[in-house]
Scaffold this motif. Structure first.
Motif, PDB file in Angstrom:
ATOM      1  N   ALA A 228      37.424  42.012  31.550  1.00 52.90           N
ATOM      2  CA  ALA A 228      38.862  41.815  31.776  1.00 52.90           C
ATOM      3  C   ALA A 228      39.034  40.791  32.889  1.00 52.90           C
ATOM      4  O   ALA A 228      39.348  41.133  34.034  1.00 52.90           O
ATOM      5  CB  ALA A 228      39.550  43.135  32.115  1.00 52.90           C
TER       6      ALA A 228
ATOM      7  N   ASN B 177      42.396  40.696  35.021  1.00 50.58           N
ATOM      8  CA  ASN B 177      42.865  41.927  35.656  1.00 50.58           C
ATOM      9  C   ASN B 177      42.564  41.834  37.152  1.00 50.58           C
ATOM     10  O   ASN B 177      41.466  41.436  37.553  1.00 50.58           O
ATOM     11  CB  ASN B 177      42.144  43.126  35.022  1.00 50.58           C
ATOM     12  CG  ASN B 177      42.687  44.456  35.480  1.00 50.58           C
ATOM     13  OD1 ASN B 177      42.749  44.740  36.677  1.00 50.58           O
ATOM     14  ND2 ASN B 177      43.055  45.306  34.531  1.00 50.58           N
TER      15      ASN B 177
ATOM     16  N   ARG C  19      39.244  43.235  38.624  1.00 53.11           N
ATOM     17  CA  ARG C  19      37.949  42.760  38.129  1.00 53.11           C
ATOM     18  C   ARG C  19      36.963  42.611  39.292  1.00 53.11           C
ATOM     19  O   ARG C  19      37.307  42.168  40.389  1.00 53.11           O
ATOM     20  CB  ARG C  19      38.099  41.416  37.425  1.00 53.11           C
ATOM     21  CG  ARG C  19      38.676  40.316  38.298  1.00 53.11           C
ATOM     22  CD  ARG C  19      38.685  38.949  37.623  1.00 53.11           C
ATOM     23  NE  ARG C  19      37.360  38.356  37.625  1.00 53.11           N
ATOM     24  CZ  ARG C  19      37.125  37.102  37.208  1.00 53.11           C
ATOM     25  NH1 ARG C  19      38.120  36.343  36.756  1.00 53.11           N
ATOM     26  NH2 ARG C  19      35.892  36.622  37.243  1.00 53.11           N
TER      27      ARG C  19
ATOM     28  N   ARG D 231      47.449  44.738  27.074  1.00 53.73           N
ATOM     29  CA  ARG D 231      46.015  44.672  26.820  1.00 53.73           C
ATOM     30  C   ARG D 231      45.359  43.841  27.921  1.00 53.73           C
ATOM     31  O   ARG D 231      45.909  42.844  28.374  1.00 53.73           O
ATOM     32  CB  ARG D 231      45.753  44.059  25.445  1.00 53.73           C
ATOM     33  CG  ARG D 231      46.246  44.948  24.317  1.00 53.73           C
ATOM     34  CD  ARG D 231      46.087  44.313  22.964  1.00 53.73           C
ATOM     35  NE  ARG D 231      46.655  45.183  21.926  1.00 53.73           N
ATOM     36  CZ  ARG D 231      46.745  44.862  20.635  1.00 53.73           C
ATOM     37  NH1 ARG D 231      46.303  43.686  20.226  1.00 53.73           N
ATOM     38  NH2 ARG D 231      47.276  45.699  19.776  1.00 53.73           N
ATOM     39  N   GLY D 232      44.188  44.260  28.313  1.00 52.92           N
ATOM     40  CA  GLY D 232      43.549  43.689  29.492  1.00 52.92           C
ATOM     41  C   GLY D 232      43.773  44.529  30.725  1.00 52.92           C
ATOM     42  O   GLY D 232      43.080  44.384  31.733  1.00 52.92           O
ATOM     43  N   ASN D 233      44.741  45.442  30.635  1.00 55.70           N
ATOM     44  CA  ASN D 233      45.028  46.379  31.720  1.00 55.70           C
ATOM     45  C   ASN D 233      44.655  47.789  31.282  1.00 55.70           C
ATOM     46  O   ASN D 233      45.392  48.750  31.505  1.00 55.70           O
ATOM     47  CB  ASN D 233      46.505  46.310  32.111  1.00 55.70           C
ATOM     48  CG  ASN D 233      46.813  47.062  33.407  1.00 55.70           C
ATOM     49  OD1 ASN D 233      45.899  47.384  34.178  1.00 55.70           O
ATOM     50  ND2 ASN D 233      48.080  47.357  33.633  1.00 55.70           N
ATOM     51  N   GLU D 234      43.494  47.904  30.638  1.00 55.40           N
ATOM     52  CA  GLU D 234      43.052  49.199  30.116  1.00 55.40           C
ATOM     53  C   GLU D 234      42.825  50.228  31.216  1.00 55.40           C
ATOM     54  O   GLU D 234      42.872  51.435  30.941  1.00 55.40           O
ATOM     55  CB  GLU D 234      41.771  49.023  29.289  1.00 55.40           C
ATOM     56  CG  GLU D 234      41.983  48.476  27.886  1.00 55.40           C
ATOM     57  CD  GLU D 234      42.191  46.972  27.854  1.00 55.40           C
ATOM     58  OE1 GLU D 234      42.481  46.429  26.775  1.00 55.40           O
ATOM     59  OE2 GLU D 234      42.062  46.318  28.919  1.00 55.40           O
TER      60      GLU D 234
ATOM     61  N   HIS E  25      46.017  47.145  37.224  1.00 53.37           N
ATOM     62  CA  HIS E  25      46.330  45.750  37.543  1.00 53.37           C
ATOM     63  C   HIS E  25      47.628  45.667  38.344  1.00 53.37           C
ATOM     64  O   HIS E  25      48.594  46.378  38.073  1.00 53.37           O
ATOM     65  CB  HIS E  25      46.470  44.946  36.252  1.00 53.37           C
ATOM     66  CG  HIS E  25      47.000  43.560  36.461  1.00 53.37           C
ATOM     67  ND1 HIS E  25      46.213  42.519  36.854  1.00 53.37           N
ATOM     68  CD2 HIS E  25      48.270  43.060  36.344  1.00 53.37           C
ATOM     69  CE1 HIS E  25      46.947  41.424  36.966  1.00 53.37           C
ATOM     70  NE2 HIS E  25      48.201  41.730  36.657  1.00 53.37           N
TER      71      HIS E  25
END
Length: 766
Positions: A592, A595, A598, A656-659, A663
């Motif tokens: 990700a 995010n 990360r 999505r990408g912030n699972e 974030h």
């Protein structure tokens, strides 16, 4: 005339015995007993009150009132527990979510719903995708949404199955012609005609949809044709159907919030075009053997040719600026699927039994090329270089299944439903571009026995309780098996590499509920459910256009569904509410890059990597609102005039990408003291949309109709993703300096207020 034995179970079953052959069986009315199908192939039919689940339906009349562009839109506007992620920004290319499971036309989406048209599974073999624009909209007589991991509906039935049935010359004699137009340069033409003479019936329907789209560079064109020949006599019924569609859809995807704030019609890059040509021929039938037993069967063949053209940013630009800032990715896919099924049906004193077998085989050819270039001032790709082959693949999928389902009358008020399906599958891939291992060659075999068990108890004349458990599976598709290596992420629709083996997904569902009627014939339902997925196949994004598939431990979806509907004089109304708690059930590190967290978790930085986030058990799945509310009214103001309204309200959702749900906007420092700036919260706010519709009978078969969507012109988004925006120069020009690129939230904006008006003419029995 056949005389049914005087048993309550048999009476309910035989109420639908002579109905046409439909997917999941027709919904008919016989002595106030509503009968639906219990298997994809038409059998006897079962009293809806005996189902150990909350099957929801939409009738032909409801579909006509809604005047929705696609089946997905109609389901989202009316049925509790359904929402759309309009990731592509095209009305035909939405992701449909039900109970947190998805049916989508987009490769890379985790699929979890099976879809049937007249008993034929239409999930495409390459990625289990569903192309909504290929369904013959005018020919649809109704549909049923079956919840849970019901094994009888075969592979990919993790969260539910959608069974669509079509019209024929016996059930729909007469004709209709319809023309409409309005906002976005949209026009739609439809016709249908049905007739029968003695034992033979015929039906034909066609649709032509065109629009310019409300966003830049977003035209679409959809042509559909459907025909059916039918035979009926005292013991036999048969239907031969042909469905054909040619479509050109442009869906320009997510847009950075910074661009959207400047201008509602803005897009990220273009073109993003999909062309589909599909033809399906199917023969289905049923033959009574005795007074209580029958055989049902179908055989079909479908071919779908797909061509895509996607203008994207070149993901290699940062490492090699001389290669060009943009890329045109083209794909050509041909999918051929054939299959047959045979089912024996029996109605005995206390049993309603179906035993069947099916075989489905598919062949796929996939090719992909890439043409590098440079992004221009319109965010299209120009200054093109030579075309280069990326992938050429041949794949096959073969599945043989045995299944059985039985509804047993334990007492007059207590019924047991038991079912099981055994699937044996083989998936092969052959690399046509690189014959030397390691390559895309693969041969994978899967097998699984999936059971289901349920009880219904009529506690009182107006009250029924139910409970059930079920298990379903999904096998990896050729596209997923060819794109499962994190070291070699795939560009979408996909470039592939020699990849790890993927396990099949197993879903186990438990649900229970109450349903009944109140004085005034008000119908109500209240239910709870919980589905646990093991080895879910997720697509992990590594950029705006690349990523890989992987098995992810466990995911969990659980919730509540409430429904209330009724009629009072000239007013029909319904209320539906759903709560969904969809979470990861395991912890893992996922890529990700955009995010803000990360590279901060010790579990995800041990190897020196700084582009992963830690997803923990309990983190919410992205793209799924927790709360949804549906309201619908239909008022017959006079015998000629009907006015309707429907409201959909949804709570917020994570992008999505912030699972990991952590974030945040602002400046963040990772474990290696690298500082980065992030924009956008990674979460989308909730929204509510009101739509109006109405029709006026003019006499002589003529009728005017109109609809207005998003009456209050609300600005909202149905999906989002964390990504990087390189268009940060003057006038949103592409910046060669990647240090200036913005990490922000990209969203799928909802359409603005729009209105359409039309006229229809019905004749000869309609």
């Amino acid at each position: 005339m056949r005389q049914a034995p005087q048993y309550s179970l048999i009476a309910a079953a035989l109420a639908a015995a002579f109905a046409p052959v439909y997917a999941a069986g027709p919904v008919v009315q016989a002595e106030t007993v509503e009968v639906v199908g219990s298997t994809p192939l038409a059998g006897i039919g079962i009293d809806r009150r005996l189902l150990p689940n909350n099957t929801q339906s939409l009738s032909e009349e409801q579909l006509e009132e809604l005047e929705s562009v696609s089946v997905a839109e109609a389901l989202a506007r009316r049925l509790p527990g359904v929402n759309l992620n309009e990731v592509q920004g095209n009305p035909y290319q939405a992701d449909l979510n039900y109970r947190g499971f998805t049916a989508s036309p987009l490769l890379g989406t985790a699929q979890g719903l099976s879809v049937y048209l007249d008993g034929v599974r239409i999930n495409e073999p390459f990625g289990d995708t569903v192309n909504w624009e290929l369904l013959p909209r005018s020919a649809i007589a109704g549909l049923d949404l079956v919840p849970g991991s019901n094994p009888v509906y075969g592979l990919n039935t993790l969260g539910g199955a959608l069974a669509i049935r079509t019209k024929n010359g016996f059930t729909h004699p007469g004709g209709k012609v319809e023309l409409s137009g309005g906002s976005f340069g949209r026009s739609n033409s439809e016709f249908e005609y049905g007739a029968n003479a003695g034992r033979i019936g015929a039906y034909v329907a066609g649709d032509w949809f065109r629009e310019d789209g409300w966003r830049d560079h977003s035209p679409s064109d959809v042509k559909q044709l459907f025909g059916k020949l039918s035979w009926r006599d005292a013991d036999t019924e048969a239907d031969l159907s042909l469905s054909h569609a040619q479509t050109r859809l442009v869906g320009n995807g997510l847009v950075p919030q910074s661009l959207l704030a400047q201008r509602r019609e803005n897009i990220f890059t273009h073109p993003d075009e999909t062309r589909n040509t599909s033809t399906q021929i199917a023969l289905s039938g049923k033959r009574w053997l005795t007074e209580s037993s029958s055989l049902s069967a179908n055989v079909y063949h479908r071919q779908t040719r797909t061509r895509t053209l996607n203008g994207d940013m070149n993901d290699e630009f940062e490492d090699d600026p001389d290669a060009g800032s943009g890329a045109l990715n083209r794909t050509a896919t041909t999918q051929r699927t054939s299959g047959a099924a045979l089912q024996w049906n029996l109605v005995a004193a206390r049993h309603q039994l179906a035993v069947g077998a099916s075989y489905d085989a598919s062949r796929v050819r996939f090719g992909q090329t890439q043409q590098l270039g440079n992004l221009d001032e319109t965010r299209g790709v120009g200054e093109l270089q030579d075309v280069e082959d990326e992938n050429r693949l041949r794949g096959t999928t073969r599945t043989f299944s045995l299944y059985a389902a039985d509804t047993v009358e334990l007492t007059r008020d207590l019924h047991l439903t038991a079912a099981a399906r055994y699937n044996v599958s083989r998936v092969t891939t052959k690399d046509l571009l690189d014959p030397t291992p390691p390559n895309l060659d693969g041969d994978h075999r899967y097998r699984k026995l999936n059971p289901a068990l349920g009880l219904t108890w009529q506690a009182a004349p107006r009250l029924t309780a139910y409970a059930g458990v079920s298990q379903g599976t999904r096998i990896p598709t050729p596209i997923e098996l060819g794109c499962a290596d994190p070291e070699n992420p795939c560009t979408l629709p996909n470039s592939m590499a020699a990849d790890p083996y993927l396990k099949q997904v197993v879903a186990r569902t438990v649900e229970a509920g109450l349903r009944g009627t109140l004085p005034g014939e008000i119908r109500w339902h209240a239910g709870v459910y919980r589905t646990l997925n093991s080895d879910d196949i997720l697509f992990v994004g590594t950029s705006t256009s690349a990523g890989y598939f992987t098995n992810f431990g466990k995911t969990r979806r659980q919730g509540i569904e409430l429904g209330l509907d009724g009629s009072h004089r000239r007013l029909d109304w319904s209320i539906g509410y759903a709560y969904l708690h969809a979470t990861f059930g395991s912890s893992a590190c996922l890529l990700a890059e955009n995010n803000s967290t990360r590279g901060t978790a010790p579990e995800c930085t041990a190897g020196g990597q700084n582009d992963e986030i830690l997803v923990r058990s309990g983190d919410r799945l992205p793209g799924l609102p927790a709360h949804s509310l549906k309201l619908a009214l239909s008022w017959r103001a006079t015998d000629a005039l009907r006015l309707g309204a429907d409201l959909q309200a949804f709570s917020g959702q994570y992008a999505r990408g912030n699972e990991n749900n952590r974030h945040r906007a602002g400046t963040a420092t990772d474990a290696f003291n690298e500082e980065r700036t992030f924009e956008g919260s990674g979460k989308l706010p909730g929204y509510a949309v009101l739509n109006l519709n109405g029709d006026l009978k003019l006499g002589g078969g003529w009728q005017l109709f109109a609809k207005v969507n998003n009456v209050f012109d609300r600005r909202y988004a149905t999906a989002g993703a964390l990504a990087e925006n390189p268009f940060v120069g003057a006038g949103n020009a592409f910046s060669d300096n990647s240090d200036l690129w913005r990490r922000e939230t990209f969203v799928a904006p909802g359409a603005p207020r729009a209105a359409w008006i039309g006229v229809r003419y019905a004749f000869g029995g309609k």
